[in-house]
Motif scaffolding. Structure first.
Motif, PDB file in Angstrom:
ATOM      1  N   VAL A  42      -1.199  -5.957  12.794  1.00 25.44           N
ATOM      2  CA  VAL A  42      -1.928  -6.624  11.614  1.00 25.44           C
ATOM      3  C   VAL A  42      -2.924  -7.180  11.485  1.00 25.44           C
ATOM      4  O   VAL A  42      -3.093  -7.777  12.017  1.00 25.44           O
ATOM      5  CB  VAL A  42      -0.753  -7.053  11.025  1.00 25.44           C
ATOM      6  N   ALA A  52       3.674  -8.983   6.240  1.00 26.91           N
ATOM      7  CA  ALA A  52       3.888  -7.507   6.565  1.00 26.91           C
ATOM      8  C   ALA A  52       4.752  -7.795   8.583  1.00 26.91           C
ATOM      9  O   ALA A  52       5.074  -7.163   9.174  1.00 26.91           O
ATOM     10  CB  ALA A  52       2.607  -6.472   6.722  1.00 26.91           C
ATOM     11  N   LYS A 136       0.354   2.189  14.905  1.00 28.15           N
ATOM     12  CA  LYS A 136       0.650   1.976  13.068  1.00 28.15           C
ATOM     13  C   LYS A 136      -0.523   0.608  12.962  1.00 28.15           C
ATOM     14  O   LYS A 136      -0.594  -0.085  13.761  1.00 28.15           O
ATOM     15  CB  LYS A 136       1.633   1.519  12.585  1.00 28.15           C
ATOM     16  N   VAL A 138      -1.785  -2.085  10.460  1.00 30.33           N
ATOM     17  CA  VAL A 138      -1.696  -3.084   8.983  1.00 30.33           C
ATOM     18  C   VAL A 138      -2.753  -3.801   8.274  1.00 30.33           C
ATOM     19  O   VAL A 138      -3.426  -4.657   8.873  1.00 30.33           O
ATOM     20  CB  VAL A 138      -0.632  -3.561   8.599  1.00 30.33           C
ATOM     21  N   SER A 140      -4.998  -5.698   5.401  1.00 30.84           N
ATOM     22  CA  SER A 140      -5.123  -6.824   4.156  1.00 30.84           C
ATOM     23  C   SER A 140      -5.769  -7.550   4.373  1.00 30.84           C
ATOM     24  O   SER A 140      -5.986  -8.675   5.023  1.00 30.84           O
ATOM     25  CB  SER A 140      -3.081  -7.277   4.421  1.00 30.84           C
ATOM     26  N   GLN A 315      -0.055   3.956   2.815  1.00 31.73           N
ATOM     27  CA  GLN A 315      -0.824   4.466   3.786  1.00 31.73           C
ATOM     28  C   GLN A 315      -2.101   4.553   3.052  1.00 31.73           C
ATOM     29  O   GLN A 315      -2.332   5.867   2.330  1.00 31.73           O
ATOM     30  CB  GLN A 315       0.190   5.751   4.829  1.00 31.73           C
ATOM     31  N   HIS A 323      -2.148   1.889   7.060  1.00 36.32           N
ATOM     32  CA  HIS A 323      -1.688   1.096   5.854  1.00 36.32           C
ATOM     33  C   HIS A 323      -2.064  -0.065   5.098  1.00 36.32           C
ATOM     34  O   HIS A 323      -2.684  -0.922   5.586  1.00 36.32           O
ATOM     35  CB  HIS A 323      -0.002   1.102   6.330  1.00 36.32           C
ATOM     36  N   LEU A 325      -2.798  -3.183   2.656  1.00 32.21           N
ATOM     37  CA  LEU A 325      -1.900  -3.871   1.188  1.00 32.21           C
ATOM     38  C   LEU A 325      -3.331  -4.860   0.320  1.00 32.21           C
ATOM     39  O   LEU A 325      -3.810  -4.973   1.441  1.00 32.21           O
ATOM     40  CB  LEU A 325      -0.434  -4.910   1.744  1.00 32.21           C
ATOM     41  N   ALA A 346       3.954  -5.665   1.102  1.00 31.82           N
ATOM     42  CA  ALA A 346       4.255  -6.062   2.846  1.00 31.82           C
ATOM     43  C   ALA A 346       5.411  -5.070   3.127  1.00 31.82           C
ATOM     44  O   ALA A 346       5.811  -4.728   4.158  1.00 31.82           O
ATOM     45  CB  ALA A 346       3.397  -7.144   2.680  1.00 31.82           C
ATOM     46  N   ALA A 349       5.813  -1.496   2.972  1.00 32.58           N
ATOM     47  CA  ALA A 349       4.587  -1.041   3.822  1.00 32.58           C
ATOM     48  C   ALA A 349       5.605  -1.457   5.031  1.00 32.58           C
ATOM     49  O   ALA A 349       5.605   0.365   6.227  1.00 32.58           O
ATOM     50  CB  ALA A 349       3.560  -1.595   3.953  1.00 32.58           C
ATOM     51  N   ALA A 350       6.357  -2.383   5.768  1.00 33.07           N
ATOM     52  CA  ALA A 350       6.924  -2.302   6.675  1.00 33.07           C
ATOM     53  C   ALA A 350       8.657  -1.601   6.893  1.00 33.07           C
ATOM     54  O   ALA A 350       8.541  -0.977   7.849  1.00 33.07           O
ATOM     55  CB  ALA A 350       7.562  -4.066   7.024  1.00 33.07           C
ATOM     56  N   ILE A 353       7.344   1.674   7.854  1.00 33.78           N
ATOM     57  CA  ILE A 353       6.196   2.240   9.178  1.00 33.78           C
ATOM     58  C   ILE A 353       7.709   2.230  10.141  1.00 33.78           C
ATOM     59  O   ILE A 353       7.252   2.841  10.519  1.00 33.78           O
ATOM     60  CB  ILE A 353       5.636   0.949   9.240  1.00 33.78           C
TER      61      ILE A 353
END
Lengths: 431, 99
Positions: A42, A52, A136, A138, A140, A315, A323, A325, A346, A349-350, A353
């Protein structure tokens, strides 16, 4: 010098130097031989990223390895930061540690900056030297202020003459100090860029906060709102009533004032069409776009400013397993760029995922909600709220018709709620 | 619980009960922004905790907000955004959370 990716051993050494565990190594090598536990990286510890990180751990029942990369030691909230400028709250009131994310939730919080993302190789490079592989990512990244869209602003800002205070932190307090130093009878001007920008009602709230302070301390001072937009972009009727009822003769609102150049030494703003304006304290907000890392990674494909995503899982439309945010997104209809919205995105998305890493379909009908309070003085606030549902036909979020709305008027009851909203959402992100 | 594997097969068509449970957690997480993670609110806020509230009570309150018969500042506006099925899912989720 070879451009080949660092060897696994090299990465181990780099990561060890940065204090990271060997379990975080791998990247491509890790993908060739699947690890027992998936890794989610993240990037950015604001409203989107911190939420997230925590919810990836919660939704996976603590089974995902989650690392949060954030350069700041503590979280400083943009929402409520205008209260510091108005003088009713301190920086300590809007600052929270990241410690609980690690201690209570098992998020690995690393104080560093991601300088580069290799989306094809599923690796991120940190300023501290480590390269981190991910399954993955994330992102932000918040917003970047486009200094060069206003001539002279980059230099004026660097010299500390014209502040933004749009990334809460040192500048929040610095702007407060400028207002304190301004003589009675002086003028504070805030220049607003064309929408979309981070937090639509915040410039108008800031004008109220400055005026609330001036009313007590410098009754002859003025607040000039110079807005590039045609009309107040959020809570317009409510703000206009407050300005008329509570700050008549102190706050002046001028629409269609697009600031194109500044002369910081003379304290003068130049506009596309309108006459120049002189003020004692200048707060010029240039146009904004997705955070620099998103732009550099090639994710900001909407007008070269905002990131496009598949709204079901957030995504990126151009980078698999990335991904995105928050304020960096090209928004859906009637969706604000707000901290509350980033917090809700978030969670969607979490969940997506976690589903994807387990081979489950993602939620086909996710929901988002937003509640945003604006303080018009030290104690009274008003809100705007909305609920957004995913529409499978249009593949975007649409505001639920009949839902959402505004306060009838600012009041102290909602002022209490507004401050409780802030403390509650900080807990939801960080505690 | 087994750790998720990135070698897992691509998304299947039908959601399992586990997936449905995840969707319900995600739906309820929107409430957490104010009412606390998993419905455990701060002790010093004006609004109540949702965790452990009987499902019938919470569903009735949300329907009353939605109908406009229960006074509120923001909850009437938010409740109107949710279907009756979503309200029931939220009520069942929070009833199952430890206080």
């Amino acid at each position: 010098m070879s451009m080949a990716a660092p060897s696994r051993e090299r990465r181990r050494l780099l990561a060890a130097a940065a204090g990271l565990s060997a379990g975080w190594l791998g990247g491509c090598a890790g993908r060739a031989a699947p690890p027992s536990t998936a890794r989610v990286l993240v990037v950015g510890g604001g409203y989107g990223g911190a939420t997230a990180a925590k919810y990836l751990r919660l939704f996976s029942r603590q089974s995902l390895d989650v690392m949060l990369i954030e350069p700041r030691q503590s979280f400083v909230s943009c929402p409520a930061s205008n209260l510091v400028i108005g003088g009713s709250r301190t920086m300590a009131d809007i600052t929270r540690p990241y410690d609980d994310l690690g201690r209570r939730h098992g998020v690995r919080v690393v104080r560093d900056t991601v300088t580069r993302i290799d989306t094809a190789g599923h690796e991120a490079v940190l300023a501290g030297g480590a390269t981190i592989g991910y399954d993955k990512l994330v992102l932000s990244p918040g917003i970047e202020l486009m200094w060069d869209e206003v001539e002279g602003l980059r230099e004026a800002h660097a010299a500390g003459r014209i502040l933004q205070a749009w990334h809460a932190g040192a500048e929040t307090l610095a702007l407060r100090r400028q207002l304190e130093a301004m003589p009675d009878g002086g003028v504070f001007a805030i220049a607003i860029p064309e929408a979309p920008y981070r937090c639509p009602p915040a410039p108008y709230e800031r004008a109220c906060q400055a005026a609330s302070y001036f009313k007590r301390a410098k009754p002859r001072a003025k607040v000039l709102i110079l807005d590039a937009n045609q009309e107040v972009t959020s809570k317009g009727a409510l703000f206009r009533k407050v300005w008329a009822d509570d700050y008549a003769g102190m706050i002046e609102y001028r629409p269609q004032y697009q600031c194109v150049a500044v002369d910081a030494r003379a304290g003068v703003l130049h506009f596309e069409v309108q006459d120049d304006v002189r003020a004692d304290v200048l707060n010029v907000l240039p146009p904004m776009r997705a955070g620099a890392l998103a732009v550099r990674t090639g994710l900001a494909t909407a007008n070269d400013r905002w990131c496009l995503v598949d709204w079901l899982d957030l995504q990126s439309t151009v980078a698999r397993d990335v991904h995105v945010l928050g304020d960096s997104l090209q928004v859906a209809p009637a969706m604000p760029k707000s901290g509350h919205m980033a917090n809700n995105q978030a969670k969607v998305a979490a969940a997506a995922i976690v589903a994807q890493l387990r081979g489950w379909p993602v939620d086909p009908a996710p929901m988002l909600a937003n509640t945003c309070y604006s303080f018009v003085d030290a104690t009274r606030a008003m809100h705007v709220a909305s609920v957004h549902r995913y529409d499978p036909a249009q593949r975007t979020y649409l505001p639920v018709q009949g839902a959402g709305g505004l306060s009838a008027a600012p009041n102290e009851h909602e002022g209490v709620y507004g401050w409780n909203w802030a403390r509650s959402i900080w807990d939801d992100m960080l505690a | 619980m087994a750790a998720p594997s990135i070698a897992a097969p691509p998304a299947a068509a039908a959601a399992t009960p586990q997936a449905e449970d995840l969707y319900r957690q995600s739906l309820a997480a929107a409430c957490a922004s104010c009412h606390g993670t998993q419905g455990r609110a701060r002790g010093d806020v004006a609004w109540g905790a949702l965790a452990g509230m009987p499902a019938a009570v919470l569903a009735e309150r949300l329907r009353a907000f939605k109908a406009g018969t229960r006074p509120s500042t923001v909850m009437q506006q938010l409740a109107r955004g949710y279907s009756d099925a979503q309200i029931d899912a939220l009520a069942a989720y929070f009833a199952a959370q430890a206080k």
